[in-house]
Scaffold this motif. Structure first.
Motif, PDB file in Angstrom:
ATOM      1  N   THR A 155     146.257 128.033  39.246  1.00 25.14           N
ATOM      2  CA  THR A 155     145.303 129.059  39.670  1.00 25.14           C
ATOM      3  C   THR A 155     144.094 129.050  38.760  1.00 25.14           C
ATOM      4  O   THR A 155     144.208 129.131  37.541  1.00 25.14           O
ATOM      5  CB  THR A 155     145.966 130.443  39.639  1.00 25.14           C
ATOM      6  OG1 THR A 155     147.135 130.409  40.455  1.00 25.14           O
ATOM      7  CG2 THR A 155     145.024 131.500  40.154  1.00 25.14           C
ATOM      8  N   ASN A 163     138.000 127.763  42.186  1.00 25.71           N
ATOM      9  CA  ASN A 163     138.990 128.714  42.654  1.00 25.71           C
ATOM     10  C   ASN A 163     139.616 128.331  43.984  1.00 25.71           C
ATOM     11  O   ASN A 163     140.575 128.936  44.414  1.00 25.71           O
ATOM     12  CB  ASN A 163     138.355 130.102  42.781  1.00 25.71           C
ATOM     13  CG  ASN A 163     139.383 131.204  42.768  1.00 25.71           C
ATOM     14  OD1 ASN A 163     140.329 131.159  42.004  1.00 25.71           O
ATOM     15  ND2 ASN A 163     139.207 132.173  43.643  1.00 25.71           N
ATOM     16  N   HIS A 186     145.654 130.369  46.344  1.00 24.17           N
ATOM     17  CA  HIS A 186     144.428 130.991  46.845  1.00 24.17           C
ATOM     18  C   HIS A 186     143.864 130.094  47.946  1.00 24.17           C
ATOM     19  O   HIS A 186     143.746 128.892  47.770  1.00 24.17           O
ATOM     20  CB  HIS A 186     143.424 131.104  45.692  1.00 24.17           C
ATOM     21  CG  HIS A 186     142.241 131.968  45.984  1.00 24.17           C
ATOM     22  ND1 HIS A 186     141.572 132.662  45.012  1.00 24.17           N
ATOM     23  CD2 HIS A 186     141.583 132.258  47.134  1.00 24.17           C
ATOM     24  CE1 HIS A 186     140.562 133.321  45.544  1.00 24.17           C
ATOM     25  NE2 HIS A 186     140.559 133.087  46.838  1.00 24.17           N
ATOM     26  N   ILE A 207     145.452 135.449  47.887  1.00 22.07           N
ATOM     27  CA  ILE A 207     144.171 135.998  48.318  1.00 22.07           C
ATOM     28  C   ILE A 207     143.586 135.132  49.429  1.00 22.07           C
ATOM     29  O   ILE A 207     143.480 133.911  49.286  1.00 22.07           O
ATOM     30  CB  ILE A 207     143.172 136.079  47.145  1.00 22.07           C
ATOM     31  CG1 ILE A 207     143.677 137.076  46.090  1.00 22.07           C
ATOM     32  CG2 ILE A 207     141.782 136.485  47.619  1.00 22.07           C
ATOM     33  CD1 ILE A 207     142.798 137.177  44.861  1.00 22.07           C
ATOM     34  N   ASP A 228     148.612 137.908  42.270  1.00 24.57           N
ATOM     35  CA  ASP A 228     147.520 137.284  41.530  1.00 24.57           C
ATOM     36  C   ASP A 228     147.141 138.219  40.385  1.00 24.57           C
ATOM     37  O   ASP A 228     146.538 139.276  40.591  1.00 24.57           O
ATOM     38  CB  ASP A 228     146.316 137.050  42.448  1.00 24.57           C
ATOM     39  CG  ASP A 228     145.230 136.207  41.787  1.00 24.57           C
ATOM     40  OD1 ASP A 228     145.143 136.217  40.548  1.00 24.57           O
ATOM     41  OD2 ASP A 228     144.476 135.545  42.506  1.00 24.57           O
ATOM     42  N   GLY A 235     144.791 141.395  47.135  1.00 25.80           N
ATOM     43  CA  GLY A 235     144.432 140.290  48.006  1.00 25.80           C
ATOM     44  C   GLY A 235     144.616 140.649  49.474  1.00 25.80           C
ATOM     45  O   GLY A 235     145.085 141.737  49.819  1.00 25.80           O
TER      46      GLY A 235
END
Length: 352
Positions: A155, A163, A186, A207, A228, A235
């Motif tokens: 992450t 990201n 993500h 997310i 997260d 998220g």
């Protein structure tokens, strides 16, 4: 020692005959159910193979016992402009490579040995969602069965260019995934565009982990939320980006379940016409009471279509739902519950 029975002993043979007859009738009824129209309720690899009607198979084996030991090499061997279904069979193993099915290679059936046995795995974060994707499909008429797609990049730092870590980028029309899995933290599944069908799939993320502007049905899928810890905001499972009132796109989740760790919203407004429906789905208490959010979108909410229909579980309580969200009636929900939402009868080999 004398024997005794509560019925007259002479009645036993007749009772046995009746019981056997009942078992026979039930068995026949069950077989009729399985072999009749309802046989499609059990979707497996042999059924899909039968439905697409092909005997062309390319075998991929990490130990060298197939035609190729690389998934991409097998795809590269399919001729451009392919017009007949070809099976690419991924035998058991973890294939550590990025895989791309280009626009000029339709009618590929990527068949794994099960999502716990055949996996395509890569590790990459990027400022570009597409560039980060472990798996990309850009050709129409694609099917996957029993394969896991994973981006195992660590992450990144929230709100930075590193990201995005997409597991699968789905950017073609008439694409179906059966019994597959998608793993990332993500932006897991970039459901970019086209008509798509996901059946009994597992999707994991934290997310915006199902996002894009596809017109897609997620049937009996398992959505697992991971926490997260980098950010204080909650998220969202979905970030659907329908562009206008005239655009026929949106994510529909029918049956299945949502559960996991930490709080999450069912969806956020990626744009003014975002459309997501959860129907007859189990929602655990990982779902925030507000249900939906317009975080990062500061426009009017009057055109958002964030809706639920007959969901159940502790996360389905509606008292504190976002004011723009909808609880659909039977009539309002009907178009989303039909396979006609993605014109499935015209192109899917099988559906539920």
């Amino acid at each position: 020692m004398s024997s005794s029975c509560s019925w007259p002993c002479s009645a036993l043979p007749r009772a046995i005959h009746i019981a056997l007859a009942i078992i026979f009738v039930v068995s026949v009824s069950f077989l009729d159910h399985v072999n009749g129209m309802d046989a499609k309720t059990v979707i497996d690899s042999p059924l899909l193979t039968q439905k697409i009607g092909t005997n062309r198979t390319i075998k991929v084996d990490l130990n060298g016992d197939g035609d190729f030991n690389s998934v991409q090499a097998a795809i590269d061997s399919v001729p451009e402009g392919n017009s007949q279904w070809v099976i690419i069979h991924l035998r058991k193993g973890v294939y550590r490579e990025k895989v791309h099915i280009p626009k000029n290679k339709p009618y590929i059936f990527l068949r794994g040995n099960g999502r716990g046995r055949s996996a395509i795995v890569w590790s990459e974060s990027s400022s570009d969602n597409v560039a980060s994707a472990t798996f990309k499909v850009e050709s129409h008429n694609f099917i996957a069965f029993g394969v896991s797609f994973k981006n195992e990049a660590p992450t990144g730092v929230a709100y930075t260019s590193q990201n995005q870590s997409v597991a699968a980028f789905v950017a073609a029309d008439k694409v179906a995934f059966y019994h597959c899995a998608f793993f990332s933290t993500h932006n897991t599944l970039f459901d970019y565009k086209g008509r798509h069908y996901y059946d009994n799939c597992y999707i994991q993320g934290s997310i915006d982990f199902i996002f894009g502007r596809g017109r897609s049905v997620f049937h009996s899928c398992e959505i697992f939320v991971i926490s997260d810890k980098r950010v204080t905001i909650h998220g969202s499972i979905t970030a659907q980006n329908r562009g206008s009132a005239n655009e026929n796109s949106g994510f529909v989740f029918v049956k299945g379940k949502v559960y996991g760790i930490g709080g999450v919203y069912l969806g956020r407004a990626k744009g003014a016409y975002s459309r997501v429906v959860f129907a007859k789905t189990y929602l655990s208490n990982t779902i925030e009471p507000h249900g939906w959010t317009n975080w990062s979108y500061d426009g009017t909410t009057e055109n958002l279509y964030h809706a639920e229909f007959k969901c159940h579980g502790p996360g389905a309580e509606s008292e504190k739902r976002a004011p723009w969200s909808k609880e659909l009636t039977e009539k309002e929900a009907a178009p989303f519950l039909s396979i006609d939402y993605i014109n499935g009868e015209e192109w899917l080999p099988v559906w539920l």
